[in-house]
Design a protein around this motif. Sequence first.
Motif, short mmCIF file in Angstrom:
data_model
loop_
_atom_site.label_atom_id
_atom_site.label_comp_id
_atom_site.label_asym_id
_atom_site.label_seq_id
_atom_site.Cartn_x
_atom_site.Cartn_y
_atom_site.Cartn_z
N LEU A 120 53.64 -102.24 -100.86
CA LEU A 120 53.80 -101.05 -101.41
C LEU A 120 54.40 -99.89 -100.34
CD1 LEU A 120 50.55 -100.92 -103.30
CD2 LEU A 120 52.76 -100.83 -104.27
N ASP A 121 54.29 -99.94 -99.36
CA ASP A 121 54.60 -98.76 -98.31
C ASP A 121 56.00 -99.20 -97.60
OD1 ASP A 121 52.22 -97.54 -99.12
OD2 ASP A 121 51.55 -97.48 -97.06
N PHE A 122 56.06 -100.48 -97.33
CA PHE A 122 57.38 -100.83 -96.48
C PHE A 122 58.18 -101.90 -97.29
CE2 PHE A 122 54.23 -100.14 -93.23
CZ PHE A 122 54.95 -99.77 -92.18
N LYS A 123 58.12 -101.87 -98.61
CA LYS A 123 58.95 -102.71 -99.51
C LYS A 123 59.68 -103.92 -98.76
CE LYS A 123 58.55 -99.46 -102.82
NZ LYS A 123 57.38 -98.91 -102.48
N PRO A 124 58.79 -104.80 -98.16
CA PRO A 124 59.60 -105.86 -97.40
C PRO A 124 60.17 -106.80 -98.25
CG PRO A 124 57.12 -106.41 -97.51
CD PRO A 124 57.35 -104.99 -98.24
N GLU A 125 61.44 -107.60 -97.54
CA GLU A 125 61.93 -108.81 -98.56
C GLU A 125 61.07 -109.96 -98.51
OE1 GLU A 125 64.73 -108.93 -100.31
OE2 GLU A 125 64.55 -106.60 -100.41
N ALA A 126 59.99 -109.87 -99.45
CA ALA A 126 58.94 -111.25 -99.19
C ALA A 126 59.26 -111.98 -100.34
CB ALA A 126 57.67 -110.76 -99.40
N ALA A 127 59.49 -113.22 -100.40
CA ALA A 127 59.84 -114.22 -101.38
C ALA A 127 58.24 -114.36 -102.49
CB ALA A 127 60.12 -115.61 -101.09
N GLY A 128 57.26 -113.72 -101.83
CA GLY A 128 56.10 -114.03 -102.81
C GLY A 128 54.87 -113.56 -101.94
N VAL A 129 53.76 -112.91 -102.54
CA VAL A 129 52.72 -112.63 -102.06
C VAL A 129 51.22 -113.39 -102.65
CG1 VAL A 129 51.39 -110.51 -101.55
CG2 VAL A 129 54.00 -110.36 -101.73
N ILE A 130 50.44 -113.67 -101.89
CA ILE A 130 49.29 -114.39 -102.23
C ILE A 130 48.07 -113.46 -101.85
CG2 ILE A 130 47.63 -116.34 -102.17
CD1 ILE A 130 50.25 -118.02 -101.47
N LEU A 131 47.32 -112.91 -102.55
CA LEU A 131 46.09 -112.11 -102.33
C LEU A 131 44.84 -112.76 -102.48
CD1 LEU A 131 47.73 -108.73 -103.50
CD2 LEU A 131 48.00 -109.72 -101.07
N SER A 132 44.02 -113.27 -101.79
CA SER A 132 42.72 -113.87 -101.75
C SER A 132 41.77 -112.82 -101.63
CB SER A 132 42.80 -114.84 -100.98
OG SER A 132 41.56 -115.35 -100.55
N SER A 133 40.97 -112.45 -102.94
CA SER A 133 39.70 -111.75 -102.85
C SER A 133 40.24 -110.56 -101.95
CB SER A 133 38.75 -112.19 -101.78
OG SER A 133 38.40 -113.65 -102.21
N ALA A 210 49.74 -98.58 -107.22
CA ALA A 210 49.98 -100.06 -107.80
C ALA A 210 50.90 -100.33 -108.69
CB ALA A 210 48.69 -100.37 -108.23
N ASN A 211 51.63 -99.31 -109.54
CA ASN A 211 52.70 -99.45 -110.37
C ASN A 211 53.98 -99.82 -109.65
OD1 ASN A 211 52.71 -96.89 -109.59
ND2 ASN A 211 53.21 -96.15 -111.87
N GLU A 212 53.81 -99.54 -108.48
CA GLU A 212 55.12 -99.68 -107.56
C GLU A 212 55.32 -101.24 -107.24
OE1 GLU A 212 55.76 -96.68 -104.63
OE2 GLU A 212 54.65 -95.06 -106.10
N PHE A 213 54.17 -101.87 -107.19
CA PHE A 213 54.08 -103.46 -106.59
C PHE A 213 55.07 -104.22 -107.59
CE2 PHE A 213 52.89 -107.51 -105.55
CZ PHE A 213 52.14 -107.39 -104.22
N ASP A 214 56.23 -104.81 -106.98
CA ASP A 214 57.16 -105.62 -107.54
C ASP A 214 57.47 -106.94 -106.95
OD1 ASP A 214 58.33 -105.08 -105.06
OD2 ASP A 214 60.13 -104.13 -105.96
#
Length: 278
Positions: A120-133, A210-214
């Motif tokens: 949300l803060d750095f807007k990295p070029e990530a192909a995808g994100v996995i968030l566990s708990s 949260a609504n900026e998460f893309d």
Amino acid sequence: MKHLETSYKTHDGIELYLQAWMVDTPTASLLLVHGLGEHSSRYMHLVEKLNDLGVSVFTFDGRGHGKSVKGEPTAYFESYEDYLKDIDALFGKVKSFVPGVPAFLYGHSMGGGLVAAYVLDFKPEAAGVILSSPAIKEAEGTSKLLIAVGGIMSKYFPKFKALKLDASKVSRIPSEVEKYLKDPLVYTDPIPARTGNELLIMMRSIQAKANEFDRPVLLIHGSADSLTNPKGSEILFERARSKDKILRVFPGGYHELINDSNREEVIDVIIRWLKERI
């Protein structure tokens, strides 16, 4: 598989312990951010599956954690924003070390919250994100008085041991709980006031933005997780503007899903999700 160990000096002069498990011809790279009180070497069984998929995995022991502390771990850090800068610097290193392939982020618990805040803060070029708990929302019924007192303690007594977490809620497998409690690199004392307050500030920030998460995101949470609130994962899932977003809530699941009763199913969900996006 090649295992590398090194250290990284942060922007404010802290030495962090880094390690990586490299494959010869990587199809992707992944930066893994561990949870509160634990350390990066607790993910070997997941790393092996990721390596089998052709993913080179990079990780580190965060501020106050594991081998990044001389002596015993403290789980203490001054500011969650410093932690985000560490993640940014290391994600940059991952992408330059393994160029030309998709780069993913994985965060568990506190690490899940930090990765969400980083996106949300750095807007990295990530192909995808996995968030566990992920730590995105405080526990239900947390009183305003307790929050106010936590803020005062954080300011005046930052290292005061304020909040004890129940280690028995880590996993439904007793041997996993025992392993967690006996690991000398796992911090099991009450959490320092500053750390707890910084995580609360971080969670509030994630909820607000949260609504900026893309980014493409896989959220996994156990329905019986009492260490991080499953409603936080629901909030991010509902509000994220990502076109590619999946929430999997595992019925009866405890906090460490990859170390819980149905870990094979959980790891399979993670591997399949990655496979479809490499």
